[in-house]
Design a protein around this motif. Structure first.
Motif, PDB file in Angstrom:
ATOM      1  N   VAL A   1     -27.686  10.179  -9.381  1.00  0.00           N
ATOM      2  CA  VAL A   1     -28.798  10.998  -8.875  1.00  0.00           C
ATOM      3  C   VAL A   1     -29.161  12.122  -9.844  1.00  0.00           C
ATOM      4  O   VAL A   1     -30.181  12.062 -10.522  1.00  0.00           O
ATOM      5  CB  VAL A   1     -28.471  11.552  -7.470  1.00  0.00           C
ATOM      6  CG1 VAL A   1     -29.600  12.459  -6.983  1.00  0.00           C
ATOM      7  CG2 VAL A   1     -28.280  10.405  -6.489  1.00  0.00           C
ATOM      8  N   ASP A   2     -28.326  13.172  -9.904  1.00  0.00           N
ATOM      9  CA  ASP A   2     -28.636  14.329 -10.752  1.00  0.00           C
ATOM     10  C   ASP A   2     -28.581  13.931 -12.218  1.00  0.00           C
ATOM     11  O   ASP A   2     -27.565  13.447 -12.713  1.00  0.00           O
ATOM     12  CB  ASP A   2     -27.650  15.466 -10.488  1.00  0.00           C
ATOM     13  CG  ASP A   2     -27.782  16.032  -9.084  1.00  0.00           C
ATOM     14  OD1 ASP A   2     -28.908  16.363  -8.681  1.00  0.00           O
ATOM     15  OD2 ASP A   2     -26.750  16.128  -8.384  1.00  0.00           O
ATOM     16  N   GLY A   3     -29.688  14.142 -12.913  1.00  0.00           N
ATOM     17  CA  GLY A   3     -29.759  13.775 -14.319  1.00  0.00           C
ATOM     18  C   GLY A   3     -30.246  12.365 -14.550  1.00  0.00           C
ATOM     19  O   GLY A   3     -30.503  11.984 -15.699  1.00  0.00           O
ATOM     20  N   THR A   4     -30.382  11.584 -13.479  1.00  0.00           N
ATOM     21  CA  THR A   4     -30.860  10.200 -13.592  1.00  0.00           C
ATOM     22  C   THR A   4     -32.138   9.994 -12.796  1.00  0.00           C
ATOM     23  O   THR A   4     -33.164   9.572 -13.344  1.00  0.00           O
ATOM     24  CB  THR A   4     -29.785   9.212 -13.123  1.00  0.00           C
ATOM     25  OG1 THR A   4     -28.611   9.384 -13.920  1.00  0.00           O
ATOM     26  CG2 THR A   4     -30.265   7.770 -13.248  1.00  0.00           C
ATOM     27  N   LEU A   5     -32.105  10.295 -11.506  1.00  0.00           N
ATOM     28  CA  LEU A   5     -33.304  10.219 -10.674  1.00  0.00           C
ATOM     29  C   LEU A   5     -34.041  11.553 -10.621  1.00  0.00           C
ATOM     30  O   LEU A   5     -35.279  11.576 -10.615  1.00  0.00           O
ATOM     31  CB  LEU A   5     -32.944   9.789  -9.248  1.00  0.00           C
ATOM     32  CG  LEU A   5     -32.403   8.377  -9.059  1.00  0.00           C
ATOM     33  CD1 LEU A   5     -32.084   8.130  -7.586  1.00  0.00           C
ATOM     34  CD2 LEU A   5     -33.409   7.343  -9.555  1.00  0.00           C
ATOM     35  N   VAL A   6     -33.299  12.640 -10.530  1.00  0.00           N
ATOM     36  CA  VAL A   6     -33.922  13.967 -10.401  1.00  0.00           C
ATOM     37  C   VAL A   6     -33.316  14.939 -11.412  1.00  0.00           C
ATOM     38  O   VAL A   6     -32.159  14.796 -11.823  1.00  0.00           O
ATOM     39  CB  VAL A   6     -33.747  14.545  -8.974  1.00  0.00           C
ATOM     40  CG1 VAL A   6     -34.388  13.639  -7.936  1.00  0.00           C
ATOM     41  CG2 VAL A   6     -32.270  14.778  -8.646  1.00  0.00           C
ATOM     42  N   ASP A   7     -34.113  15.944 -11.769  1.00  0.00           N
ATOM     43  CA  ASP A   7     -33.653  17.002 -12.665  1.00  0.00           C
ATOM     44  C   ASP A   7     -33.395  18.263 -11.843  1.00  0.00           C
ATOM     45  O   ASP A   7     -34.307  19.018 -11.536  1.00  0.00           O
ATOM     46  CB  ASP A   7     -34.702  17.291 -13.737  1.00  0.00           C
ATOM     47  CG  ASP A   7     -34.217  18.299 -14.757  1.00  0.00           C
ATOM     48  OD1 ASP A   7     -33.031  18.693 -14.675  1.00  0.00           O
ATOM     49  OD2 ASP A   7     -35.013  18.692 -15.635  1.00  0.00           O
ATOM     50  N   SER A   8     -32.161  18.472 -11.491  1.00  0.00           N
ATOM     51  CA  SER A   8     -31.771  19.598 -10.645  1.00  0.00           C
ATOM     52  C   SER A   8     -30.953  20.627 -11.410  1.00  0.00           C
ATOM     53  O   SER A   8     -30.257  21.447 -10.815  1.00  0.00           O
ATOM     54  CB  SER A   8     -30.978  19.083  -9.432  1.00  0.00           C
ATOM     55  OG  SER A   8     -29.995  18.163  -9.834  1.00  0.00           O
TER      56      SER A   8
ATOM     57  N   GLN B   1     -35.054  27.540  -0.215  1.00  0.00           N
ATOM     58  CA  GLN B   1     -36.079  28.483  -0.642  1.00  0.00           C
ATOM     59  C   GLN B   1     -37.260  27.797  -1.301  1.00  0.00           C
ATOM     60  O   GLN B   1     -38.416  28.122  -1.023  1.00  0.00           O
ATOM     61  CB  GLN B   1     -35.485  29.499  -1.627  1.00  0.00           C
ATOM     62  CG  GLN B   1     -34.531  30.501  -1.012  1.00  0.00           C
ATOM     63  CD  GLN B   1     -33.895  31.391  -2.072  1.00  0.00           C
ATOM     64  OE1 GLN B   1     -34.362  31.459  -3.215  1.00  0.00           O
ATOM     65  NE2 GLN B   1     -32.815  32.053  -1.706  1.00  0.00           N
ATOM     66  N   SER B   2     -36.976  26.858  -2.176  1.00  0.00           N
ATOM     67  CA  SER B   2     -38.046  26.278  -2.992  1.00  0.00           C
ATOM     68  C   SER B   2     -38.501  24.896  -2.554  1.00  0.00           C
ATOM     69  O   SER B   2     -39.599  24.465  -2.915  1.00  0.00           O
ATOM     70  CB  SER B   2     -37.596  26.214  -4.460  1.00  0.00           C
ATOM     71  OG  SER B   2     -36.391  25.489  -4.592  1.00  0.00           O
ATOM     72  N   GLY B   3     -37.679  24.196  -1.777  1.00  0.00           N
ATOM     73  CA  GLY B   3     -38.016  22.838  -1.380  1.00  0.00           C
ATOM     74  C   GLY B   3     -37.524  21.821  -2.389  1.00  0.00           C
ATOM     75  O   GLY B   3     -37.367  22.130  -3.579  1.00  0.00           O
ATOM     76  N   VAL B   4     -37.286  20.620  -1.935  1.00  0.00           N
ATOM     77  CA  VAL B   4     -36.695  19.579  -2.773  1.00  0.00           C
ATOM     78  C   VAL B   4     -37.564  19.245  -3.979  1.00  0.00           C
ATOM     79  O   VAL B   4     -37.063  19.082  -5.093  1.00  0.00           O
ATOM     80  CB  VAL B   4     -36.439  18.306  -1.939  1.00  0.00           C
ATOM     81  CG1 VAL B   4     -36.065  17.134  -2.837  1.00  0.00           C
ATOM     82  CG2 VAL B   4     -35.331  18.557  -0.922  1.00  0.00           C
ATOM     83  N   ALA B   5     -38.869  19.159  -3.774  1.00  0.00           N
ATOM     84  CA  ALA B   5     -39.758  18.739  -4.856  1.00  0.00           C
ATOM     85  C   ALA B   5     -39.711  19.700  -6.037  1.00  0.00           C
ATOM     86  O   ALA B   5     -39.864  19.298  -7.193  1.00  0.00           O
ATOM     87  CB  ALA B   5     -41.186  18.611  -4.346  1.00  0.00           C
ATOM     88  N   VAL B   6     -39.483  20.990  -5.754  1.00  0.00           N
ATOM     89  CA  VAL B   6     -39.415  21.998  -6.811  1.00  0.00           C
ATOM     90  C   VAL B   6     -38.003  22.110  -7.360  1.00  0.00           C
ATOM     91  O   VAL B   6     -37.793  22.166  -8.577  1.00  0.00           O
ATOM     92  CB  VAL B   6     -39.887  23.366  -6.284  1.00  0.00           C
ATOM     93  CG1 VAL B   6     -39.657  24.457  -7.324  1.00  0.00           C
ATOM     94  CG2 VAL B   6     -41.352  23.297  -5.899  1.00  0.00           C
ATOM     95  N   SER B   7     -37.001  22.141  -6.480  1.00  0.00           N
ATOM     96  CA  SER B   7     -35.630  22.351  -6.936  1.00  0.00           C
ATOM     97  C   SER B   7     -35.050  21.119  -7.624  1.00  0.00           C
ATOM     98  O   SER B   7     -34.211  21.239  -8.520  1.00  0.00           O
ATOM     99  CB  SER B   7     -34.734  22.756  -5.762  1.00  0.00           C
ATOM    100  OG  SER B   7     -34.583  21.700  -4.843  1.00  0.00           O
ATOM    101  N   SER B   8     -35.466  19.926  -7.216  1.00  0.00           N
ATOM    102  CA  SER B   8     -34.944  18.682  -7.797  1.00  0.00           C
ATOM    103  C   SER B   8     -36.085  17.689  -7.989  1.00  0.00           C
ATOM    104  O   SER B   8     -36.175  16.674  -7.293  1.00  0.00           O
ATOM    105  CB  SER B   8     -33.869  18.072  -6.889  1.00  0.00           C
ATOM    106  OG  SER B   8     -32.780  18.945  -6.734  1.00  0.00           O
ATOM    107  N   PRO B   9     -36.981  17.939  -8.943  1.00  0.00           N
ATOM    108  CA  PRO B   9     -38.111  17.020  -9.151  1.00  0.00           C
ATOM    109  C   PRO B   9     -37.653  15.675  -9.697  1.00  0.00           C
ATOM    110  O   PRO B   9     -36.683  15.594 -10.456  1.00  0.00           O
ATOM    111  CB  PRO B   9     -38.980  17.759 -10.166  1.00  0.00           C
ATOM    112  CG  PRO B   9     -38.020  18.644 -10.918  1.00  0.00           C
ATOM    113  CD  PRO B   9     -36.999  19.072  -9.894  1.00  0.00           C
TER     114      PRO B   9
END
Length: 224
Positions: free
Chosen positions: A12-19, A85-93
């Motif tokens: 997930v992190d670093g593969t599907l989303v950049d968190s 605070q920021s929502g998923v779309a912003v915190s982990s696009p």
């Protein structure tokens, strides 16, 4: 002749989303709460993919287990707070072309999609729901139920749940932990260059991608 079932497992992190922004910020907060110097950006990204109970001792081997546990909990609290605070779309696009590629693979009847991540189930579900992706994955393996990567347990469980043979499965990830886990489970690993480990760290990968859109073609070549 009917094609065999095939399983594509994603980190997930670093593969599907950049968190990475929230990961580094939460880790900095957690170490500050423990009154211990925070690790630098590169050190934090170097442990992404490991379960927290393994990652924190690597970042601070001189601290006792009781402080490690406090940092783990402080990290979880801070990370969830930042996401709220920021929502998923912003915190982990999502990375470019991730959604379109996932949907294209999901549309192939013989192809099943799964996840193997160091996240908790709570964290993973919030992420998937925030991006409306949960319906795409038939198996979701998380740190709650398995030893940390690179132990093969997550992949073994995904294979067992789906009934897919190892030769018909692949693991896609951005870290050496993902590729080593794939090798330990007897499945092929596909590394990606847009994540948190340098490409030269992905030596256990069968192949390495630099563009998400190339994944369907790479899978066709592997399984041809």
């Amino acid at each position: 002749m009917t094609a065999p079932l095939r399983l594509v497992i994603f980190d997930v992190d670093g593969t599907l989303v950049d968190s990475q922004g929230d990961i580094v910020a939460a880790m900095t907060h957690a170490f500050e709460r423990a009154d211990h110097p925070a690790p630098d950006h590169s050190a934090v990204l170097g442990i992404v993919g490991l379960s927290l109970d393994v990652a924190i001792p690597r970042l601070a081997p001189d601290l006792p287990a009781t402080i490690h546990a406090e940092i783990v909990q402080a990290y979880k609290d801070a990370y969830m707070g930042l996401r709220a605070q920021s929502g998923v779309a912003v915190s982990s696009p999502l990375y470019p072309h991730a959604r379109d590629t996932l949907e294209a693979l999901h549309a192939v009847p013989e192809t099943l999609l799964g996840v193997a991540t160091g996240k908790s189930m709570r964290g993973l579900d919030k992420l998937l729901d925030g991006h409306d992706l949960r319906h795409l994955f038939v198996t979701r393996q998380v740190s709650d139920h398995h030893p940390s990567k690179p132990h093969p347990s997550m992949i073994q469980a995904a294979l067992s749940e789906t009934g897919v043979a190892p030769e018909n499965a692949v693991m896609i990830g951005d870290t050496s932990f993902d590729m080593e886990m794939a090798r330990a489970a007897g499945v092929r690993g596909i590394g990606v260059t847009w994540g948190y480990h340098a490409p030269e760290a992905l030596g256990a990968a069968s192949t390495i991608l630099s563009d998400f859109r190339d994944l369907p073609g790479v899978l066709d070549q592997l399984w041809r």
